[in-house]
Design a protein around this motif. Sequence first.
Motif, short mmCIF file in Angstrom:
data_model
loop_
_atom_site.label_atom_id
_atom_site.label_comp_id
_atom_site.label_asym_id
_atom_site.label_seq_id
_atom_site.Cartn_x
_atom_site.Cartn_y
_atom_site.Cartn_z
N THR A 114 0.87 -1.18 0.00
CA THR A 114 0.00 0.00 0.00
C THR A 114 0.90 1.23 0.00
N GLU A 115 1.49 1.49 -1.14
CA GLU A 115 2.44 2.59 -1.29
C GLU A 115 2.26 3.24 -2.65
N VAL A 116 2.55 4.53 -2.73
CA VAL A 116 2.49 5.27 -3.99
C VAL A 116 3.67 6.25 -4.06
N TYR A 118 4.22 9.95 -6.06
CA TYR A 118 3.65 11.01 -6.90
C TYR A 118 4.76 11.85 -7.52
N GLN A 134 -2.13 3.67 -15.79
CA GLN A 134 -2.84 2.56 -15.16
C GLN A 134 -3.08 1.44 -16.15
N TRP A 183 2.67 2.72 -8.03
CA TRP A 183 1.90 2.15 -6.91
C TRP A 183 2.36 0.72 -6.68
N SER A 206 3.26 6.22 2.24
CA SER A 206 2.85 4.92 2.73
C SER A 206 2.07 5.12 4.03
N ASP A 247 -6.72 7.21 -5.37
CA ASP A 247 -5.75 6.92 -6.43
C ASP A 247 -5.20 5.50 -6.30
N TYR A 248 -4.85 5.13 -5.08
CA TYR A 248 -4.31 3.78 -4.86
C TYR A 248 -5.37 2.72 -5.17
N CYS A 251 -5.89 2.05 -8.88
CA CYS A 251 -4.90 1.13 -9.45
C CYS A 251 -5.21 -0.32 -9.05
#
Length: 737
Positions: A114-116, A118, A134, A183, A206, A247-248, A251
Amino acid sequence: MPSGNLSRESTVTVTCDGLVAPRSPSDDVDSILGHIVPDEGIELLLGEPTNRCQSKRLIIAVDFGTTYSAVSFMSLAEGENAELVGSDRILSIKNFPGDSARDMNDRMRDEVPTEVIYPLNRRFRSEGEWDSLQTSQVDGPANGDEDEGPELSQTQTMDVDMTDYEEIFDEAEFRTIAQPFQWGYKVHEAWRFPDTHFDKTNQALSRFKLLLDTSQTTEAVRTQVAPTFEALAAKKIIKGPLTVIADYLTCLLRHTKSELRTRGFDDSYPVELVMCVPAIWSQKACRDMQTAMAKAMQQAQFQGVDIQNNSIENLFIVSEPEAAAAYVLATDHTIRPHDTFVLLDAGGGTVDANTYTVSQTTPLRLTSEVVEPGGGLYGSSYLNEAFQAMLLERLENETYLEHDKITLRGIVETIVLRDFEQDLKRNFDIYDTNKLAKRFVVYGLRDDRKKGFRNSCIYVKFDTIKDIFMKCLEGIESIMRNQIQTALDKGVVVDKVILIGGFAASISLQRYLRKYLDAISTYNNCHIRLVVPENQVTAVASGAVLRALNKEQGPRRLARSSYGILRTEPFMDYPEHSGLKPSYDRYDGLPCIKNTIDWVLKKGVEVHPVWRCEPFLSSHLFPCKRSTPLLCKEVLYVSDTSTESHYRESHAKNRGAEEVGAIEVDFSFLRDQGLIRPVEPDEDEQGRKVGQRHYKVEYNMIIQVVDRDLRCYAIYNNEVIKKCRINIASAFSPGAK
């Protein structure tokens, strides 16, 4: 502008089914205005209140975790009895973009970080990069098989002459190497490249799930990530935490949809979405999560979503421990009636514990929580943080390693992801008698025996790594111990501790907990066994599917939020108006109190599967202008504290109330077809006209709750003119039918 009398407005997710003009209006339409629909005719008018069974459907459960997330699903064929479906039919989404797991059977492949990351470019969405990104991630090759160009070691840099690659890569292919938004495993993959650490425009996030938890436990984490959120918000890349979550999830759901299509499931399968939430979350947090999920489903092109009102058709919400317990009961055949067990969910961020007693009957059901749930921030990601901090401290003076785009943080991050995360963390045994030091490659590192540097490697002592583990292990053991001891103090003996979550795979954690259980069992003359299910990683998501199959296990349907309607009420119709200064309606000239809320469904009330409020009259006034549409809007509000009606929306008793939806009906056809006539102004005692010539539209409103849907009906001339359906699953305890 229209003026409403006795108009009620609501705050929920709305799916409008369209406007229908009366089939055969009465010759004397005015004779039916103002009449409430008789109770005996309501059921016939509204039709069948229950949801029709789907011929076939997909149940998709999303476990949005603090550090890792998972999706499980099950398909039901036409006419299939859900109660007879076994847990062996539950499948999990895999093949996440960037997943480089060496073992194809590794259960950790069933979840995704569970990380992105930007880019600091607010135009990345509008430039089309968001959608194309995506699509390329979801539909492209999985498991790190995609051709991404030459892999860079720590001693290589991105400072290369682009002409050297002209015959191999075009510009578009180079953009796939450094994509603007990342992501999941793509974030881990990005950290392997030096320019990710060197480029200050990369903003990684995160643990953003914890931003929905306002408890003191998560305050430190929320404070830690706040600067990154502020930087992204200042650049207008995000609006707040819900943007990042949406956003997460977008994806995650796009990849889910792609994987489902490869298995033959298309849009002809109606979807029931199950959303897993922490048991300690407030109703506000559940609603916010529903808002983010609705946005993500819309962007992932799932059907049955009304983004304007955050509505999701067939949404079911279940608490994470309840879902996990359902999975355990269905798969662990050693659990017997009367057993009491501690469910210990050790994830990457939080560790949660719940203690349950099993019913006396078959099939097994949970009868109650024996003690208050416990938890803390002792997840496996804190091992990563501590190990990273230790390496940075050891290497802080080795600045000669930094050149071009190589940084010490980048070197350490690569070691953590490549060596610690994938191998050492899972297989390290604090009881290993050999106690050998571990070595990690750092190219160019100069020998220094005092620091443990030799042959381009940094050596870390066994006891140093053990100390890193012990802080988390001792924290988890204390959570478990508190559950067991509190149960014993109540005269209840725990039979088993069931360990689930990503951290459950740790050899050290398993052995440490078993040793403590052996000791406490000896002391209390009992036998408490540690059980680690085979599918411990996706126990929550899989159990959520099972709970959706059998909703009868859920708690009582007590409303945990109030739902109300915005009104304009005649002055002094209610004692709550006392002491207020009224407004005078510009059309009929009568005194009124505007913007009050009538809480139709009140917090604390038990709501049966089919619940209906008393029908009420809604009245709206309009100027006599052909150019003015006769739009009647009813606005819905929600509150987690308010229950007292007839106070203004701005009153302290309605503090925190939020608008959550609306139903709007265009009654212009009444005027255009001559079905209503203008109302002439009245005269006061002095013979002066009060108000002005206007149109008056009156219709009946009925609000009904069917299962987890709130339905609003606008009724005119004994005809349903407009109806709305709003999912209010977040208004009940998670798991309620």
